[in-house]
Design a protein around this motif. Structure first.
Motif, mmCIF file in Angstrom:
data_model
loop_
_atom_site.group_PDB
_atom_site.id
_atom_site.type_symbol
_atom_site.label_atom_id
_atom_site.label_comp_id
_atom_site.label_asym_id
_atom_site.label_seq_id
_atom_site.Cartn_x
_atom_site.Cartn_y
_atom_site.Cartn_z
ATOM 1 N N PHE A 1 -33.494 11.375 -31.258
ATOM 2 C CA PHE A 1 -33.753 9.987 -30.859
ATOM 3 C C PHE A 1 -35.264 9.780 -30.780
ATOM 4 N N ILE A 2 -35.748 8.768 -31.471
ATOM 5 C CA ILE A 2 -37.176 8.450 -31.461
ATOM 6 C C ILE A 2 -37.478 7.521 -30.290
ATOM 7 N N ALA A 3 -38.436 7.915 -29.460
ATOM 8 C CA ALA A 3 -38.840 7.079 -28.325
ATOM 9 C C ALA A 3 -40.271 7.412 -27.945
ATOM 10 N N ASP A 4 -41.027 6.383 -27.600
ATOM 11 C CA ASP A 4 -42.376 6.565 -27.064
ATOM 12 C C ASP A 4 -42.256 6.630 -25.554
ATOM 13 N N LEU A 5 -42.322 7.824 -25.016
ATOM 14 C CA LEU A 5 -42.103 8.026 -23.588
ATOM 15 C C LEU A 5 -43.332 7.707 -22.744
ATOM 16 N N GLU A 6 -44.393 7.264 -23.379
ATOM 17 C CA GLU A 6 -45.524 6.728 -22.619
ATOM 18 C C GLU A 6 -45.233 5.299 -22.163
ATOM 19 N N THR A 7 -44.063 4.787 -22.534
ATOM 20 C CA THR A 7 -43.606 3.485 -22.057
ATOM 21 C C THR A 7 -42.308 3.672 -21.287
ATOM 22 N N ALA B 1 -42.149 11.494 -32.569
ATOM 23 C CA ALA B 1 -42.372 11.933 -33.948
ATOM 24 C C ALA B 1 -41.220 11.479 -34.826
ATOM 25 N N ASP B 2 -41.537 10.982 -36.017
ATOM 26 C CA ASP B 2 -40.500 10.440 -36.879
ATOM 27 C C ASP B 2 -39.626 11.506 -37.527
ATOM 28 N N PHE B 3 -39.950 12.793 -37.300
ATOM 29 C CA PHE B 3 -39.128 13.865 -37.864
ATOM 30 C C PHE B 3 -38.195 14.495 -36.826
ATOM 31 N N ILE B 4 -37.955 13.802 -35.718
ATOM 32 C CA ILE B 4 -37.123 14.392 -34.670
ATOM 33 C C ILE B 4 -35.690 14.602 -35.139
ATOM 34 N N ASP B 5 -35.169 13.719 -35.990
ATOM 35 C CA ASP B 5 -33.822 13.933 -36.525
ATOM 36 C C ASP B 5 -33.761 15.213 -37.356
ATOM 37 N N GLU B 6 -34.834 15.479 -38.076
ATOM 38 C CA GLU B 6 -34.924 16.703 -38.877
ATOM 39 C C GLU B 6 -34.869 17.942 -37.988
#
Length: 258
Positions: free
Chosen positions: A59-65, A41-46
């Protein structure tokens, strides 16, 4: 909590933008941990900023990869110096429907969402834990390994349970504990990122209501749990208070062990 159970510990919490993961990450910071909040989600820093602490970072990461999982662990080490604890909270049924009604692509999507992030993150963290001479992994599974209207999700969480037990047995000699909780139905605020971005049809809403009734009726308390009732057992298992517990999948589901 008066005692900072996680003082000087470095914790990675995946799925930290919403729900159980968010609560785990925020409370861990309060208990002294340096926490990397990981989510796509792009609001994780928030969310990380809600901790109002230099010990919290998003930290933004797609954990499906696998790349996403690897990058997240590398960020934790780069930011805080090491990893002591990994809490895997990514997952959740995308659709509720009879198994015969699932399409092949929908089955694949459920497995990618509710098994692969845990499997990838465990693997990506392992080298760092071995380098430290030990550590702890807490996987958030589900008691929905026995339930209706979500067979692919049930299969994915069965895989999380198997991963927990096999990994615990294989790496105990290296000082690594691997445990899991198996939450039942949990009441949470509305999601900022919906479970099913396509929305639910009227038929799907009916199937979901059937699943909700089954989950509620299967508990001894006849109610959903609260977020706090899920967060507390996760952090107990992550702490040194649980130092002789490994390979265990702890049901947190009001008596319905799945």
């Amino acid at each position: 909590m008066n005692t900072p159970r996680f003082a000087d510990k470095v914790m990675v919490v995946t799925g930290a933008a919403q729900g159980i993961g968010r609560g785990v990450a925020l409370r861990a910071v309060k208990e002294g941990a340096n926490v990397l909040f990981v989510d796509r989600a792009d609001f994780i820093d928030e969310v990380a900023a809600e901790a109002e602490s230099e010990h919290a970072k998003g930290f933004i990461a797609d954990l499906e990869t696998y790349e996403g999982a690897s990058n997240a662990m590398a960020c934790a080490v780069r930011t805080f110096g090491r990893i002591d604890i990994l809490v895997n909270c990514v997952g959740g049924a995308i659709r509720m429907r009879p198994f015969a009604e699932f399409e092949a692509a929908q089955i694949d999507a459920e497995i990618r969402r509710s098994l692969m992030p845990t499997l990838y993150s465990c693997h990506a963290a392992l080298a760092h834990l071995l380098n430290n001479g030990g550590g702890t992994i807490v996987n958030v599974s589900s008691n929905a390994t026995r339930g209706i209207r979500r067979v692919p999700y049930s299969a994915a969480k069965g895989g999380v349970n198997a991963t927990t037990q096999a990994l615990a047995m294989e790496y105990a000699e290296h000082g690594i504990r691997v445990v899991a909780t198996a939450p039942g139905g949990t009441a949470a605020p509305p999601r900022r990122v919906p479970r099913n971005a396509a929305g639910d049809s009227e038929q799907e809403k009916t199937w979901m209501n059937e699943a909700v009734r089954q989950v509620t009726d299967s508990t001894f308390f006849k109610r959903y749990g609260t977020l706090d009732e899920q967060i507390a057992p996760i952090l107990f298992l992550a702490s040194d208070e649980a130092s002789y517990i490994t390979g265990t999948v702890l049901p947190v589901a009001g008596g319905d062990n799945g």
